[in-house]
Enzyme design. Structure first.
Site, short mmCIF file in Angstrom:
data_model
loop_
_atom_site.label_atom_id
_atom_site.label_comp_id
_atom_site.label_asym_id
_atom_site.label_seq_id
_atom_site.Cartn_x
_atom_site.Cartn_y
_atom_site.Cartn_z
N VAL A 263 0.86 -1.18 0.00
CA VAL A 263 0.00 0.00 0.00
C VAL A 263 0.90 1.23 0.00
O VAL A 263 1.79 1.36 0.82
CB VAL A 263 -0.94 0.02 1.22
CG1 VAL A 263 -1.82 1.25 1.19
CG2 VAL A 263 -1.78 -1.25 1.26
N LYS A 264 0.64 2.14 -0.95
CA LYS A 264 1.46 3.35 -1.05
C LYS A 264 0.91 4.45 -0.16
O LYS A 264 -0.28 4.77 -0.21
CB LYS A 264 1.50 3.84 -2.50
CG LYS A 264 2.32 2.96 -3.42
CD LYS A 264 2.31 3.46 -4.86
CE LYS A 264 3.21 4.64 -5.03
NZ LYS A 264 3.33 5.00 -6.49
N VAL A 265 1.79 5.02 0.66
CA VAL A 265 1.43 6.09 1.59
C VAL A 265 2.43 7.22 1.40
O VAL A 265 3.65 6.98 1.39
CB VAL A 265 1.46 5.59 3.04
CG1 VAL A 265 1.20 6.74 4.02
CG2 VAL A 265 0.45 4.47 3.24
#
EC number: 2.2.1.2
Length: 950
Positions: free
Chosen positions: A140-142
């Protein structure tokens, strides 16, 4: 060997692909790249998905499913597509994940960029995406924003793989690395398996050179010394790589000390640096620059397809990442000595990066919304705007709203979208069509009771928003088989009350008393009258069973309904004002009683609600775009919204008239809706109009099409709204509610209050109190009296009119109408029975005024319009010229329990209305018809108006 494969084989650097698309994954393209080029991962972002969805037909089949779920939001549609693609890509790369024991084989999916400054929102969305994708090899990109870093710590502690994006500075990278270590320690302390967690820190490269090179160009232009110019030029194209090399050195320190060693002993992986933004943006630089110069072990380089192809063709592999690291430090020192603050640049790049991702997300969601509208076809009402000279301003407003995230703020109930007052308290209408699903069983139970007990008629006793919405439903849908015919009582005129009573069999009639506050005069006197009549007919014990109440919890109406034994009480929502309440209990209870399919009604409305959702940018958002057009029109002086509808849906205009007028007409500003004015040729209109045409689709003989084409050709802004069926009109309730709220924001007012409506109520109350005390209303003196007609006005208006030296009715009317100027409008305010004959006579008079004066004309029946356009007439622009018309009732009606009769109440309301117009300095004249013969009086008035117009 293929240079791409040598990167890992020789140097231990993984190549990931910065691209994903449905056909590429499903047709084997990704699998071939994994085999032929040793592609070991995939990253995605909104811009990538936007190109894939908008630029191909690969998603059309999936989007067609929207036809079967029109209530899904645009964001839900996109996520459904994206998650499916991410799962497919993850499954293709699963062998890589297994062979590398979880070092590689990852696919990244980004949390919404709109959450970049929201820690809790980021955590919640990342957890949801992790659960929904349900693949171990998901990352998941944050973003590495101030809000993102604590979210990263929490999510790593949850055991979720994280790709940290938008890293530009070494300091930010260190904070991210420490957040990763903090998360691993928290996970270990909780008994979790740290060996199952992987993370990369996406360090952006080319964007830094682009920004720094611009700053160097400015310095070079300012420098006079050739050596200084040369020294500055030598820094160009060097800073990004130098910054990355120093970040890599810092990484080796962070993951080489004792803190990580303790975690590594438990199986933890180091967080790898991932070089992002590696496509060359300056054509003067080699197209493989940001790959060749950043090769090192235990790192990742994610490349777009063009860079991948270039490196495959002519890339050179060498251990470059640890070359000349001291020189890299010296490069940054020289940059600082040149007066260029790299920290400030990287901070700006983070902010710009978030904005760019938001822009890309807006384009993506706009593409999905456009595709959705195309797939839904006739299930979503059409909207076309031909705005002429307003187009540029509307486009500018749309971009301002898009860039500022104003639609999301509106849905988040942010009062600063308007004036920052109490607007947040009045936004319950936003999603009421979804929340009302919980109440349908109660409405349907009432409908079944009504059918079973054989009620033949139903009367809604209400005013304004409580009656106008149900009236649209009654007029548009008509009587349903086996169910009561729905009628509306919203006038205190004795003739209209009596005419309505005589049209039904009271013993078989259900009465719906609708009053939000429960204290509004008209619904209360209607209730008193008809409850008294039912007590006479069916007896006091049974009368209450003929009544239901729709009111807000705790209102005076609720108490009265309980005391009188009403059949039922249904509650409105306090967070919804009356004019926005048609899709709440105030509209749904009458809809149920008349036998409408409530599931279909709400489902149809929800389709438009989703189209106007927080995730749909302005260019694809019908309600927002219409509102921006109306707001721009008001500010440009085109403040007369002329509503024209096909015959079967013509009653919608009365509802929209109230919504627009009462919401926007205040503080000397606003829109004046014009409903029921026959359409004319372009030459009868001034430059103050915007036209809205509601039309039923597929009609070859639509008489309005040619007229609207002529108006558009003449430069008038035209809005066309197309409905497949009359029943689709419920979507227009939603569209216009959004549009009105947005127009209010553009105009700069609070669209949810009505400060001038209460003023009329106060004056009416003073007059009825005087009647109760004295047995008569205060005596008035006419300024002119003739056979069957008297004229009244206030001293200021009387003085202005007397200067014309008028001696007869036509003369006085001419003096009054001569005050009409360019951009004004004329409103006829008739306190009469709103029957067909009176409507026709007054319509002919308004048309004569329009054609002679070339101004907009309005026709309202009192006291109905007091709760509708009355707000705009008193509080809106001072451009109205008013002709109030009253009459002596031929037969009055007593109201049980009250001294005042209906005739007295109507007279008090007319006087109260006129008094406020006078207090506001409006140009107003009252024509009072004597003798009780309204037809004769209106004929005389119409003839005198025509004479006055010459």
């Amino acid at each position: 060997m293929n240079p791409l494969k040598r990167l890992f084989a020789d140097q231990g650097q993984a190549i990931w692909l910065d691209f994903v698309a449905r056909g590429f994954v499903r047709d084997g393209g990704l699998a071939r790249m994994a085999a032929d080029d040793d592609i070991r991962g995939v990253t995605s972002n909104p811009a990538i998905f936007e190109k894939a969805i908008a630029g191909s037909d690969e998603y059309d089949d999936a989007l067609t499913e929207a036809q079967h779920a029109p209530g899904r939001t645009v964001m839900e549609l996109f996520e459904g597509l994206a998650i499916e693609d991410i799962r497919d890509a993850a499954d293709v790369l699963r062998p890589v994940f297994d062979e590398t024991h979880g070092d590689d084989g990852y696919v990244s999916l980004e949390v919404s960029p709109y959450l970049a400054d929201d820690t809790e929102g980021t955590v919640a969305e990342a957890r949801r995406l992790w659960k929904e994708v349900a693949r171990e090899n998901l990352m998941v990109k944050v973003p590495a924003t101030d809000a993102g870093i604590p979210a990263i710590r929490t999510l790593i502690g949850d055991g979720i793989n994280i790709n940290v994006t938008l890293l530009f500075s070494q300091a930010a990278y260190e904070a991210v690395a420490n957040a990763y270590l903090d998360g691993l320690e928290a996970l270990a302390k909780a008994g979790g398996d740290v060996s199952k967690v992987a993370s990369v820190a996406s360090f952006f490269v080319s964007r830094i050179d682009s920004a720094v090179d611009k700053a160097l160009d400015r310095k070079i232009a300012e420098a006079n010394d050739p050596d200084e110019k040369a020294a500055l030029a030598a820094l160009q194209g060097k800073v990004a790589i130098a910054n990355a090399k120093l970040a890599y050195r810092r990484s080796k320190t962070l993951f080489g000390d004792g803190r990580f060693a303790a975690l590594e002993a438990k199986g933890a992986r180091a967080q790898r640096l991932l070089w992002a933004s590696t496509g060359t943006k300056n054509k003067a630089y080699p197209d493989t620059l940001y790959v060749e110069e950043l090769i090192g072990p235990n790192t990742v380089n994610t490349v777009p397809p063009a860079t991948l192809d270039a490196f495959r063709d002519h890339g050179k592999v060498r251990a470059s990442l640890e070359e000349n690291v001291d020189e890299a430090a010296a490069t940054l020192d020289r940059l600082a000595r040149a007066g260029i603050d790299l920290d400030a640049i990287t901070k700006t790049l983070v902010e710009e990066g978030v904005d760019l991702f938001k822009d890309a997300a807006d384009k993506l969601l706009g593409a999905v919304a456009t595709r959705r509208a195309g797939v839904l076809g006739p299930l979503l009402n059409r909207q076309e705007l031909a705005l002429g000279s307003l187009a540029g301003e509307v486009e500018a407003l749309a971009e301002t709203w898009r860039a500022g995230g104003t639609i999301r703020r509106l849905w988040a109930k942010d009062a600063s979208v308007w004036t920052g007052a109490d607007e947040a308290k009045w936004l319950g209408w936003l999603d009421i069509v979804v929340r009302e699903q919980a109440n349908l069983a109660a409405y349907k139970a009432l409908a079944e009771e009504v059918r079973r007990e054989g009620f033949t008629d139903a009367l809604v006793l209400g005013m304004g928003g409580s009656s106008l919405g149900p009236e649209v439903l009654a007029e548009t849908f008509g009587r349903q088989e086996g169910m009561p015919r729905l009628r509306i009582v919203d006038s205190t005129d004795p003739a209209q009350i009596l005419r309505t009573e005589q049209s039904v069999e009271l013993s078989k009639t259900l009465f719906i008393v609708a009053s939000k506050s429960g204290s509004t005069l008209e619904p209360n006197v209607f209730r008193d009258y008809f409850l008294g009549r039912l007590k006479e007919i069916v007896g006091p014990d049974k009368a209450g069973r003929h009544f239901v109440a729709v009111t807000d919890p705790g209102s005076a109406m609720e108490k009265a309904a309980k005391a009188d034994g009403f059949r039922g009480i249904f509650y409105g929502e306090p967070a919804i004002g009356g004019r926005f309440s048609v899709l709440s209990a105030f509209g749904l209870v009458p809809a149920a009683v008349m036998g409408l399919d409530l599931d279909a009604l709400l489902g149809t409305a929800e389709t438009m609600m989703r189209a106007c959702g927080p995730d749909v940018p302005p260019e694809a958002n019908p309600g927002i775009r219409l509102g921006l057009a109306l707001g721009a029109a008001a500010k440009a002086g085109r403040d007369k919204v002329t509503l024209v509808a096909d015959e079967e849906i013509r009653d919608f205009g009365a509802w929209a008239e109230q919504l627009i007028a009462e919401s926007t007409g205040k503080n000397g500003l606003g829109l004046i809706p014009v409903d029921g004015e026959p359409l004319g040729p372009p030459e009868v209109y001034g430059g103050d109009r915007i036209f809205v045409h509601l039309q039923l689709e597929g009609r070859e003989d639509d008489a309005h099409d040619e007229a609207f084409a002529a108006l558009e050709a003449a430069g008038h802004p035209v809005v066309r709204l197309g409905l497949a069926l009359p029943s689709d009109l419920v979507q227009e309730f939603v569209r216009f509610e959004f549009a009105t709220a947005v127009a209010g924001a553009v105009i700069g007012i609070n669209p949810f209050d009505q400060p001038d409506v209460e003023a009329s109520k106060i004056k009416t109350r003073e007059l009825t109190d005087a009647y109760d005390r004295d047995g008569a209303l205060p005596v008035e003196t006419p300024i002119w009296s003739g056979p069957g007609i008297e004229l009244y006005t206030d001293p200021r208006n009387a003085d202005a009119l007397a200067k014309a030296g008028a001696t007869d009715l036509a003369g006085w009317l001419k003096a009054h109408l001569d005050r009409v100027g360019e951009g004004d409008y004329v409103a006829l305010l008739a306190y009469l029975d709103r029957d067909e004959h009176n409507l026709d006579r007054l319509s002919a008079t308004r048309l004569a005024i329009r054609d002679a004066k070339r101004v907009a004309t309005c026709l309202g029946f009192g006291p109905r319009f007091l709760h509708s356009t009355g707000q705009a007439y008193k509080g809106g622009p001072d451009s109205g010229v008013f002709l109030q018309i009253t009459a002596e009732p031929a037969k009055d009606l007593a109201i049980p329990g009250r001294k005042a009769t209906f005739g007295t109440v109507e007279a008090a309301q007319a006087r109260g209305d006129f008094g406020v117009l006078s207090d506001r300095g409006r140009r107003a004249l009252r024509v009072h018809l004597k003798g009780g013969d309204v037809a004769v009086g209106l004929a005389r008035l119409g003839e005198s108006v025509r004479r006055a117009l010459g």
